[in-house]
Design a protein around this motif. Structure first.
Motif, short mmCIF file in Angstrom:
data_model
loop_
_atom_site.label_atom_id
_atom_site.label_comp_id
_atom_site.label_asym_id
_atom_site.label_seq_id
_atom_site.Cartn_x
_atom_site.Cartn_y
_atom_site.Cartn_z
N ILE A 45 0.88 -1.17 0.00
CA ILE A 45 0.00 0.00 0.00
C ILE A 45 0.91 1.22 0.00
O ILE A 45 1.59 1.48 0.99
CB ILE A 45 -0.92 0.05 1.24
CG1 ILE A 45 -1.72 -1.24 1.39
CG2 ILE A 45 -1.82 1.28 1.20
CD1 ILE A 45 -2.74 -1.48 0.32
N PRO A 46 0.97 1.97 -1.11
CA PRO A 46 1.83 3.16 -1.12
C PRO A 46 1.40 4.16 -0.04
O PRO A 46 0.22 4.27 0.28
CB PRO A 46 1.60 3.76 -2.51
CG PRO A 46 0.97 2.68 -3.32
CD PRO A 46 0.26 1.78 -2.36
N ARG A 47 2.37 4.85 0.53
CA ARG A 47 2.05 5.83 1.57
C ARG A 47 1.03 6.86 1.09
O ARG A 47 0.21 7.32 1.87
CB ARG A 47 3.32 6.55 2.02
CG ARG A 47 4.13 5.76 2.98
CD ARG A 47 5.24 6.60 3.56
NE ARG A 47 5.90 5.83 4.60
CZ ARG A 47 6.67 6.36 5.50
NH1 ARG A 47 6.91 7.65 5.50
NH2 ARG A 47 7.23 5.60 6.41
N THR A 48 1.09 7.21 -0.16
CA THR A 48 0.14 8.20 -0.69
C THR A 48 -1.28 7.68 -0.67
O THR A 48 -2.22 8.47 -0.72
CB THR A 48 0.52 8.59 -2.13
OG1 THR A 48 0.56 7.41 -2.94
CG2 THR A 48 1.86 9.30 -2.17
N LYS A 49 -1.46 6.37 -0.60
CA LYS A 49 -2.79 5.77 -0.56
C LYS A 49 -3.23 5.43 0.85
O LYS A 49 -4.33 4.93 1.07
CB LYS A 49 -2.83 4.48 -1.41
CG LYS A 49 -2.49 4.69 -2.85
CD LYS A 49 -3.56 5.48 -3.55
CE LYS A 49 -3.21 5.59 -5.02
NZ LYS A 49 -4.05 6.52 -5.71
N ASN A 50 -2.37 5.65 1.83
CA ASN A 50 -2.69 5.34 3.22
C ASN A 50 -2.31 6.54 4.08
O ASN A 50 -1.36 6.51 4.85
CB ASN A 50 -1.96 4.08 3.68
CG ASN A 50 -2.49 3.58 5.01
OD1 ASN A 50 -3.28 4.24 5.67
ND2 ASN A 50 -2.03 2.42 5.42
N THR A 51 -3.07 7.58 3.93
CA THR A 51 -2.74 8.84 4.59
C THR A 51 -2.83 8.76 6.12
O THR A 51 -2.08 9.42 6.82
CB THR A 51 -3.63 9.98 4.08
OG1 THR A 51 -5.01 9.62 4.26
CG2 THR A 51 -3.37 10.24 2.60
N LYS A 52 -3.72 7.93 6.65
CA LYS A 52 -3.85 7.82 8.10
C LYS A 52 -2.58 7.24 8.72
O LYS A 52 -2.04 7.79 9.67
CB LYS A 52 -5.06 6.96 8.47
CG LYS A 52 -5.31 6.89 9.96
CD LYS A 52 -6.57 6.11 10.27
CE LYS A 52 -6.82 6.09 11.76
NZ LYS A 52 -8.06 5.38 12.10
N ALA A 53 -2.08 6.13 8.16
CA ALA A 53 -0.85 5.53 8.69
C ALA A 53 0.34 6.46 8.47
O ALA A 53 1.20 6.57 9.34
CB ALA A 53 -0.59 4.18 8.01
N ASP A 54 0.37 7.13 7.33
CA ASP A 54 1.47 8.05 7.06
C ASP A 54 1.46 9.19 8.07
O ASP A 54 2.50 9.59 8.58
CB ASP A 54 1.38 8.58 5.63
CG ASP A 54 2.61 9.36 5.23
OD1 ASP A 54 3.73 8.87 5.47
OD2 ASP A 54 2.46 10.48 4.70
N LYS A 55 0.29 9.71 8.38
CA LYS A 55 0.17 10.80 9.36
C LYS A 55 0.64 10.33 10.74
O LYS A 55 1.35 11.05 11.44
CB LYS A 55 -1.27 11.30 9.43
CG LYS A 55 -1.46 12.46 10.37
CD LYS A 55 -2.90 12.93 10.38
CE LYS A 55 -3.06 14.06 11.38
NZ LYS A 55 -4.44 14.53 11.47
N LEU A 56 0.25 9.10 11.14
CA LEU A 56 0.69 8.57 12.43
C LEU A 56 2.20 8.40 12.47
O LEU A 56 2.85 8.73 13.47
CB LEU A 56 0.01 7.22 12.70
CG LEU A 56 -1.47 7.29 13.07
CD1 LEU A 56 -2.06 5.88 13.06
CD2 LEU A 56 -1.65 7.93 14.43
N ALA A 57 2.78 7.88 11.38
CA ALA A 57 4.23 7.68 11.33
C ALA A 57 4.96 9.02 11.41
O ALA A 57 5.96 9.16 12.13
CB ALA A 57 4.62 6.94 10.06
#
Length: 100
Positions: A63-75
């Protein structure tokens, strides 16, 4: 790779036998799907294979980070903290016994 092994073992411990693990690391997906191409990681890949056999259904998807904004924001927010984050989950951690 170590995080995947930990996640797999944790799900098996909680008797979760049908899992779709997702990662933003496309190389991890490649490593798991073609372990023979990654001899330097043989020990960890053997552990992944061992765990995989315990699942009724197992998949690992990119899952590219651009497609998983919630996890990217948490990271990103965890990296911005002035202290280390050792545990993030809704389930309390299980303390492992210390070997003698």
């Amino acid at each position: 790779m170590e995080a995947l092994v930990w996640a797999m073992q944790s799900m098996l411990t909680h008797n979760k036998r049908q899992m779709n693990f997702q990662t933003d690391c496309s190389e991890l997906v490649t490593m798991v799907s073609r372990p023979q191409d990654w001899p330097a990681f043989a020990i960890l890949l053997e552990e992944v294979e061992k765990c995989k056999r315990s699942f009724q259904a197992f998949s690992l998807t990119h899952i590219p980070r651009t497609k998983n904004t919630k996890a990217d924001k948490l990271a990103r927010s965890a990296r911005d903290q002035p202290y280390d984050v050792y545990y993030v989950n809704t389930v309390p951690p299980v303390t492992l016994p210390v070997p003698n």
